[in-house]
Scaffold this active site. Structure first.
Site, PDB file in Angstrom:
ATOM      1  N   HIS A  52       0.879  -1.178   0.057  1.00  0.00           N
ATOM      2  CA  HIS A  52      -0.022   0.005  -0.068  1.00  0.00           C
ATOM      3  C   HIS A  52       0.922   1.226  -0.047  1.00  0.00           C
ATOM      4  CE1 HIS A  52      -4.138  -1.490   1.629  1.00  0.00           C
ATOM      5  NE2 HIS A  52      -3.664  -2.708   0.781  1.00  0.00           N
ATOM      6  N   GLU A  54       0.863   3.990   1.954  1.00  0.00           N
ATOM      7  CA  GLU A  54       1.545   4.397   3.301  1.00  0.00           C
ATOM      8  C   GLU A  54       2.535   3.464   3.666  1.00  0.00           C
ATOM      9  OE1 GLU A  54      -3.109   4.816   3.400  1.00  0.00           O
ATOM     10  OE2 GLU A  54      -1.910   3.611   2.293  1.00  0.00           O
TER      11      GLU A  54
END
Length: 157
Positions: A52, A54
């Protein structure tokens, strides 16, 4: 601090994901106004649910800081963090999350859950939402519309 400037940088990361047919979420992390981490979704490219935006940005920021604690950092992400990313944000002690659009199906900065400010956890994160909300939301809508159209075409061939 100009939140719009940093969200534009996160949005540029999201466009990279869009161009690679990944869910268009982008992220940057700042420390004292300098970008020290960036990332975009790469789950499909790597066939791995951990890739992901993040997580990628946190990994890069930790290398730059030289520690797993990102206590004075601000994370900018185009879409509200999911449970995994919200947990990583809490674990890395990021002080603030700024996001563009809500994630009504998996958002964990208040939409479905609020892991970033869960009473039982030892770290709480300031949340600022709605920066470039319409633009971030439109990119997600465009992506999923493209996916549905592609699937219709594939099913008709």
């Amino acid at each position: 601090m100009d939140y719009n400037y940093y969200m534009k940088k996160a949005y540029e990361q999201a466009l990279k994901a869009f161009d690679k047919n990944e869910v268009p979420i982008g992220c940057v992390i700042t420390f004292n106004g300098k970008i020290i981490g960036k990332g975009y979704n790469k789950r499909n490219s790597y066939k791995n649910p951990l890739f992901h935006a993040e997580i990628e940005a946190i990994n890069e920021a930790c290398k730059i800081i030289g520690d797993w604690r990102l206590e004075e950092c601000i994370l900018f992400v185009t879409v509200e963090p999911c449970p995994m990313c919200a947990g990583a944000i809490v674990q890395s002690r990021i002080k603030e999350v700024v996001f563009g659009t809500k994630n009504k199906k998996a958002g964990c900065a208040g939409s479905v859950l609020n892991i970033l400010n869960c009473n039982g956890l030892n770290h709480h994160v300031k949340i600022t939402e709605g920066i470039m909300s319409e633009k971030c939301g439109a990119l997600m809508s465009d992506f999923f519309k493209r996916q549905r159209n592609k699937n219709k075409f594939d099913n008709n061939v």
